[in-house]
Scaffold this motif. Structure first.
Motif, PDB file in Angstrom:
ATOM      1  N   LEU A  65       0.832  -1.201   0.000  1.00 43.90           N
ATOM      2  CA  LEU A  65       0.000   0.000   0.000  1.00 43.90           C
ATOM      3  C   LEU A  65       0.866   1.251   0.000  1.00 43.90           C
ATOM      4  CD1 LEU A  65      -2.602  -1.078   2.708  1.00 43.90           C
ATOM      5  CD2 LEU A  65      -2.692  -1.460   0.246  1.00 43.90           C
ATOM      6  N   CYS A  66       0.436   2.220  -0.776  1.00 44.67           N
ATOM      7  CA  CYS A  66       1.127   3.504  -0.844  1.00 44.67           C
ATOM      8  C   CYS A  66       0.152   4.609  -0.442  1.00 44.67           C
ATOM      9  CB  CYS A  66       1.656   3.775  -2.254  1.00 44.67           C
ATOM     10  SG  CYS A  66       2.829   2.538  -2.863  1.00 44.67           S
ATOM     11  N   PHE A  67       0.565   5.484   0.451  1.00 41.78           N
ATOM     12  CA  PHE A  67      -0.276   6.602   0.835  1.00 41.78           C
ATOM     13  C   PHE A  67      -0.240   7.667  -0.251  1.00 41.78           C
ATOM     14  CE2 PHE A  67       0.761   5.168   5.289  1.00 41.78           C
ATOM     15  CZ  PHE A  67      -0.492   4.602   5.489  1.00 41.78           C
ATOM     16  N   LYS A  71       5.641   6.961  -1.642  1.00 40.72           N
ATOM     17  CA  LYS A  71       6.476   5.774  -1.558  1.00 40.72           C
ATOM     18  C   LYS A  71       5.697   4.635  -0.895  1.00 40.72           C
ATOM     19  CE  LYS A  71      10.831   8.336  -1.170  1.00 40.72           C
ATOM     20  NZ  LYS A  71      12.035   8.579  -0.320  1.00 40.72           N
ATOM     21  N   PRO A  72       6.093   3.375  -1.181  1.00 36.20           N
ATOM     22  CA  PRO A  72       5.445   2.231  -0.508  1.00 36.20           C
ATOM     23  C   PRO A  72       5.519   2.405   1.002  1.00 36.20           C
ATOM     24  CG  PRO A  72       6.823   1.456  -2.298  1.00 36.20           C
ATOM     25  CD  PRO A  72       7.101   2.931  -2.160  1.00 36.20           C
ATOM     26  N   ALA A  73       4.378   2.282   1.675  1.00 34.44           N
ATOM     27  CA  ALA A  73       4.315   2.549   3.115  1.00 34.44           C
ATOM     28  C   ALA A  73       4.100   1.285   3.940  1.00 34.44           C
ATOM     29  CB  ALA A  73       3.209   3.547   3.402  1.00 34.44           C
ATOM     30  N   ILE A  74       3.236   0.403   3.465  1.00 29.36           N
ATOM     31  CA  ILE A  74       2.878  -0.779   4.247  1.00 29.36           C
ATOM     32  C   ILE A  74       2.794  -1.997   3.326  1.00 29.36           C
ATOM     33  CG2 ILE A  74       1.040  -1.881   5.597  1.00 29.36           C
ATOM     34  CD1 ILE A  74       0.309   0.818   6.683  1.00 29.36           C
ATOM     35  N   ILE A  91       1.355  -7.125   9.141  1.00 24.64           N
ATOM     36  CA  ILE A  91       1.629  -5.785   8.611  1.00 24.64           C
ATOM     37  C   ILE A  91       3.122  -5.502   8.753  1.00 24.64           C
ATOM     38  CG2 ILE A  91       1.149  -3.328   8.845  1.00 24.64           C
ATOM     39  CD1 ILE A  91      -1.502  -4.108  10.137  1.00 24.64           C
ATOM     40  N   LYS A  92       3.702  -5.044   7.683  1.00 20.06           N
ATOM     41  CA  LYS A  92       5.113  -4.662   7.695  1.00 20.06           C
ATOM     42  C   LYS A  92       5.215  -3.211   7.242  1.00 20.06           C
ATOM     43  CE  LYS A  92       9.643  -5.811   5.757  1.00 20.06           C
ATOM     44  NZ  LYS A  92      10.386  -6.702   4.820  1.00 20.06           N
ATOM     45  N   GLU A  93       5.718  -2.369   8.115  1.00 20.55           N
ATOM     46  CA  GLU A  93       5.860  -0.955   7.778  1.00 20.55           C
ATOM     47  C   GLU A  93       7.149  -0.749   6.972  1.00 20.55           C
ATOM     48  OE1 GLU A  93       3.697   1.837  10.913  1.00 20.55           O
ATOM     49  OE2 GLU A  93       5.416   0.786  11.791  1.00 20.55           O
ATOM     50  N   LEU A  94       6.991  -0.178   5.791  1.00 19.72           N
ATOM     51  CA  LEU A  94       8.141   0.056   4.915  1.00 19.72           C
ATOM     52  C   LEU A  94       8.722   1.450   5.103  1.00 19.72           C
ATOM     53  CD1 LEU A  94       6.670  -1.579   1.697  1.00 19.72           C
ATOM     54  CD2 LEU A  94       8.093  -2.637   3.446  1.00 19.72           C
ATOM     55  N   THR A  95       7.893   2.372   5.494  1.00 17.67           N
ATOM     56  CA  THR A  95       8.342   3.732   5.816  1.00 17.67           C
ATOM     57  C   THR A  95       7.596   4.198   7.049  1.00 17.67           C
ATOM     58  OG1 THR A  95       6.657   4.738   4.391  1.00 17.67           O
ATOM     59  CG2 THR A  95       8.822   4.304   3.403  1.00 17.67           C
ATOM     60  N   SER A  96       8.056   5.255   7.621  1.00 11.35           N
ATOM     61  CA  SER A  96       7.369   5.808   8.781  1.00 11.35           C
ATOM     62  C   SER A  96       5.978   6.282   8.363  1.00 11.35           C
ATOM     63  CB  SER A  96       8.170   6.978   9.363  1.00 11.35           C
ATOM     64  OG  SER A  96       7.498   7.533  10.464  1.00 11.35           O
ATOM     65  N   SER A  97       4.942   5.784   9.026  1.00  9.85           N
ATOM     66  CA  SER A  97       3.575   6.129   8.639  1.00  9.85           C
ATOM     67  C   SER A  97       2.707   6.243   9.882  1.00  9.85           C
ATOM     68  CB  SER A  97       3.009   5.072   7.682  1.00  9.85           C
ATOM     69  OG  SER A  97       3.058   3.786   8.287  1.00  9.85           O
ATOM     70  N   SER A  98       1.542   6.800   9.693  1.00  9.70           N
ATOM     71  CA  SER A  98       0.599   6.987  10.784  1.00  9.70           C
ATOM     72  C   SER A  98      -0.751   6.409  10.378  1.00  9.70           C
ATOM     73  CB  SER A  98       0.462   8.477  11.113  1.00  9.70           C
ATOM     74  OG  SER A  98      -0.508   8.662  12.130  1.00  9.70           O
ATOM     75  N   TRP A  99      -1.181   5.338  11.049  1.00  8.31           N
ATOM     76  CA  TRP A  99      -2.475   4.731  10.764  1.00  8.31           C
ATOM     77  C   TRP A  99      -3.125   4.319  12.083  1.00  8.31           C
ATOM     78  CZ3 TRP A  99      -2.530  -0.434  12.246  1.00  8.31           C
ATOM     79  CH2 TRP A  99      -1.281  -1.040  12.389  1.00  8.31           C
ATOM     80  N   THR A 100      -4.437   4.261  12.112  1.00  9.12           N
ATOM     81  CA  THR A 100      -5.162   4.033  13.365  1.00  9.12           C
ATOM     82  C   THR A 100      -5.886   2.685  13.411  1.00  9.12           C
ATOM     83  OG1 THR A 100      -7.095   5.201  12.465  1.00  9.12           O
ATOM     84  CG2 THR A 100      -5.504   6.490  13.745  1.00  9.12           C
ATOM     85  N   LYS A 101      -6.344   2.181  12.292  1.00 10.69           N
ATOM     86  CA  LYS A 101      -7.078   0.917  12.331  1.00 10.69           C
ATOM     87  C   LYS A 101      -7.031   0.229  10.967  1.00 10.69           C
ATOM     88  CE  LYS A 101     -11.597   2.969  11.226  1.00 10.69           C
ATOM     89  NZ  LYS A 101     -13.000   3.095  11.661  1.00 10.69           N
ATOM     90  N   ILE A 102      -7.368  -1.059  10.985  1.00  6.05           N
ATOM     91  CA  ILE A 102      -7.453  -1.863   9.765  1.00  6.05           C
ATOM     92  C   ILE A 102      -8.851  -2.438   9.704  1.00  6.05           C
ATOM     93  CG2 ILE A 102      -6.612  -3.905   8.563  1.00  6.05           C
ATOM     94  CD1 ILE A 102      -3.926  -3.448   9.891  1.00  6.05           C
ATOM     95  N   VAL A 103      -9.505  -2.298   8.577  1.00  4.10           N
ATOM     96  CA  VAL A 103     -10.860  -2.814   8.377  1.00  4.10           C
ATOM     97  C   VAL A 103     -10.805  -3.932   7.346  1.00  4.10           C
ATOM     98  CG1 VAL A 103     -13.214  -2.274   7.672  1.00  4.10           C
ATOM     99  CG2 VAL A 103     -11.864  -0.574   8.924  1.00  4.10           C
ATOM    100  N   ALA A 104     -11.317  -5.111   7.722  1.00  2.00           N
ATOM    101  CA  ALA A 104     -11.359  -6.252   6.810  1.00  2.00           C
ATOM    102  C   ALA A 104     -12.796  -6.479   6.372  1.00  2.00           C
ATOM    103  CB  ALA A 104     -10.805  -7.501   7.483  1.00  2.00           C
ATOM    104  N   ARG A 105     -13.008  -6.605   5.089  1.00  2.49           N
ATOM    105  CA  ARG A 105     -14.339  -6.868   4.552  1.00  2.49           C
ATOM    106  C   ARG A 105     -14.301  -8.107   3.660  1.00  2.49           C
ATOM    107  NH1 ARG A 105     -14.236  -1.073   3.946  1.00  2.49           N
ATOM    108  NH2 ARG A 105     -15.829  -0.071   5.228  1.00  2.49           N
TER     109      ARG A 105
END
Length: 224
Positions: free
Chosen positions: A169-171, A179-182, A205-219
């Protein structure tokens, strides 16, 4: 006597599936001549559930279920023959046997299931209709048979093998991809999902760069 039999869908071990054909017989044994205009088969798929999945409310007086008809189709297996301007609407006494053949639509509906808070029911209903005044008809005999249905949920022969997915995932910032973030990886315990069964999901989850996220939603989306 009014009887309805089918060649398939008689149990969950031998269900009918999308696109399949099945045959059946409608048998009507009457002791004396009877006025009738047609014999009709009606196939319905009905979903019934408690709003908000309130399982504890099933025994509460006044509990209202939500009902939804997913599919409804009919087939005329016998109809009175026209004789001049009027129809011959008398079925003679004795045994009348009507053979029929049906095909289930190519739609991946849910599997047959009956629970206190939720159910999906596939029903085949036979009706004998008789003429009324002013050209109307009335139902004078009914027979029902529940059919067991199972969707095509396994898209590969190896249904018991786990399903693994990976996504980078890229923000985005101001409409531009950064850049690739996660790196997100998911592992499902099976490729086949059956109503009422448990599915184990492993998420990493593997963080590729410094990022800020609060939750993950699976559908989980159903393929139709």
């Amino acid at each position: 006597m009014f009887r309805l039999t089918t060649s398939a869908g008689n149990s969950l071990e031998q269900p009918i599936r999308p696109g399949e054909r099945f045959a059946g017989v409608v048998a009507l044994d009457i002791p004396r001549p009877m006025q009738a205009s047609q014999v009709v088969l009606e196939f319905t798929a009905t979903e019934r559930w408690l709003p908000g999945n309130r399982v504890t409310a099933t025994n509460t007086p006044g509990t209202k279920f939500v009902n939804s008809t997913m599919l409804s189709a009919s087939l005329v297996v016998w109809k009175a023959q026209q004789k001049g301007v009027t129809a011959s609407t008398v079925l003679s006494d004795g045994m009348h046997v009507f053979n029929f053949s049906c095909q289930i639509p190519h739609l991946n509906y849910p599997q047959s299931i009956r629970r206190a808070e939720y159910e999906v029911v596939y029903m085949l209903e036979g009706k004998v209709l008789a003429p009324k005044d002013h050209g109307d008809e009335q139902v004078i005999a009914v027979v029902e048979k529940e059919l067991y249905f199972s969707p095509l949920v396994a898209y590969r022969p190896s249904a018991d093998l786990p399903l693994s997915m990976a996504e980078t995932l890229c923000f985005e910032k101001k409409g531009r991809k950064g850049k690739p973030a996660i790196e997100l990886r998911a592992l499902l315990s099976s490729r086949q999902i059956i109503a009422g069964s448990k599915l184990k999901v492993e998420l990493s989850i593997k963080e590729l760069t410094s990022s800020s996220w609060t939750k993950i939603v699976a559908r989980l989306f159903e393929r139709t």
